[in-house]
Design a protein around this motif. Structure first.
Motif, PDB file in Angstrom:
ATOM      1  N   UNK A 109     -12.886 -16.233   1.958  1.00  0.00           N
ATOM      2  CA  UNK A 109     -12.032 -15.300   2.688  1.00  0.00           C
ATOM      3  C   UNK A 109     -10.587 -15.769   2.582  1.00  0.00           C
ATOM      4  N   UNK A 110      -9.730 -14.913   2.021  1.00  0.00           N
ATOM      5  CA  UNK A 110      -8.326 -15.286   1.858  1.00  0.00           C
ATOM      6  C   UNK A 110      -7.470 -14.864   3.041  1.00  0.00           C
ATOM      7  N   UNK A 111      -7.942 -13.905   3.821  1.00  0.00           N
ATOM      8  CA  UNK A 111      -7.185 -13.449   4.979  1.00  0.00           C
ATOM      9  C   UNK A 111      -5.908 -12.713   4.623  1.00  0.00           C
ATOM     10  N   UNK A 112      -5.927 -11.979   3.521  1.00  0.00           N
ATOM     11  CA  UNK A 112      -4.738 -11.257   3.070  1.00  0.00           C
ATOM     12  C   UNK A 112      -4.717  -9.840   3.626  1.00  0.00           C
ATOM     13  N   UNK A 113      -3.529  -9.358   3.922  1.00  0.00           N
ATOM     14  CA  UNK A 113      -3.379  -7.960   4.317  1.00  0.00           C
ATOM     15  C   UNK A 113      -3.433  -7.086   3.065  1.00  0.00           C
ATOM     16  N   UNK A 114      -3.562  -5.784   3.263  1.00  0.00           N
ATOM     17  CA  UNK A 114      -3.543  -4.869   2.122  1.00  0.00           C
ATOM     18  C   UNK A 114      -2.229  -4.994   1.361  1.00  0.00           C
ATOM     19  N   UNK A 115      -1.146  -5.116   2.091  1.00  0.00           N
ATOM     20  CA  UNK A 115       0.154  -5.242   1.439  1.00  0.00           C
ATOM     21  C   UNK A 115       0.235  -6.525   0.613  1.00  0.00           C
ATOM     22  N   UNK A 116      -0.293  -7.617   1.130  1.00  0.00           N
ATOM     23  CA  UNK A 116      -0.270  -8.881   0.395  1.00  0.00           C
ATOM     24  C   UNK A 116      -1.114  -8.801  -0.874  1.00  0.00           C
ATOM     25  N   UNK A 117      -2.286  -8.177  -0.782  1.00  0.00           N
ATOM     26  CA  UNK A 117      -3.129  -8.022  -1.973  1.00  0.00           C
ATOM     27  C   UNK A 117      -2.407  -7.169  -3.005  1.00  0.00           C
ATOM     28  N   UNK A 118      -1.834  -6.062  -2.563  1.00  0.00           N
ATOM     29  CA  UNK A 118      -1.120  -5.176  -3.482  1.00  0.00           C
ATOM     30  C   UNK A 118       0.042  -5.904  -4.154  1.00  0.00           C
ATOM     31  N   UNK A 119       0.781  -6.681  -3.394  1.00  0.00           N
ATOM     32  CA  UNK A 119       1.894  -7.441  -3.972  1.00  0.00           C
ATOM     33  C   UNK A 119       1.394  -8.464  -4.986  1.00  0.00           C
ATOM     34  N   UNK A 120       0.337  -9.184  -4.636  1.00  0.00           N
ATOM     35  CA  UNK A 120      -0.208 -10.192  -5.549  1.00  0.00           C
ATOM     36  C   UNK A 120      -0.741  -9.552  -6.825  1.00  0.00           C
ATOM     37  N   UNK A 121      -1.289  -8.333  -6.704  1.00  0.00           N
ATOM     38  CA  UNK A 121      -1.853  -7.637  -7.864  1.00  0.00           C
ATOM     39  C   UNK A 121      -0.810  -6.798  -8.595  1.00  0.00           C
ATOM     40  N   UNK A 122       0.377  -6.708  -8.038  1.00  0.00           N
ATOM     41  CA  UNK A 122       1.458  -5.904  -8.620  1.00  0.00           C
ATOM     42  C   UNK A 122       1.050  -4.437  -8.766  1.00  0.00           C
ATOM     43  N   UNK A 123       0.474  -3.907  -7.676  1.00  0.00           N
ATOM     44  CA  UNK A 123       0.143  -2.481  -7.629  1.00  0.00           C
ATOM     45  C   UNK A 123       0.718  -1.900  -6.343  1.00  0.00           C
TER      46      UNK A 123
END
Length: 76
Positions: free
Chosen positions: A2-16
């Protein structure tokens, strides 16, 4: 893991785009229809990298559902 990332953090990390990620997470292609999401493979690779997991883990639930539908004769 579990990384505990928000949707915004995942999107930023994935560049989407965050909205695009939210739609993928809810399995919809857009907000107006109930069509299933169909992301490009490269997008799945970027998401897997952002979530620190193999892309196969993202696809596993889909392949299991597809296999079930084929066995029931729904996907021919």
């Amino acid at each position: 893991m579990e990384l505990g990332l928000s949707q915004e953090q995942v999107a930023l990390r994935a560049d989407i785009d965050r909205n695009h990620y939210q739609l993928m997470e809810s399995a919809r292609s857009d907000r107006r229809s109930n069509r299933a999401v169909n992301p490009r493979f490269f997008t799945l690779l970027k998401l897997a990298n952002a979530l620190e997991m193999p892309v196969e883990e993202l696809l596993h639930p889909i392949s299991r559902s597809y296999r079930f539908q084929v066995e029931r004769g729904e996907m021919l």
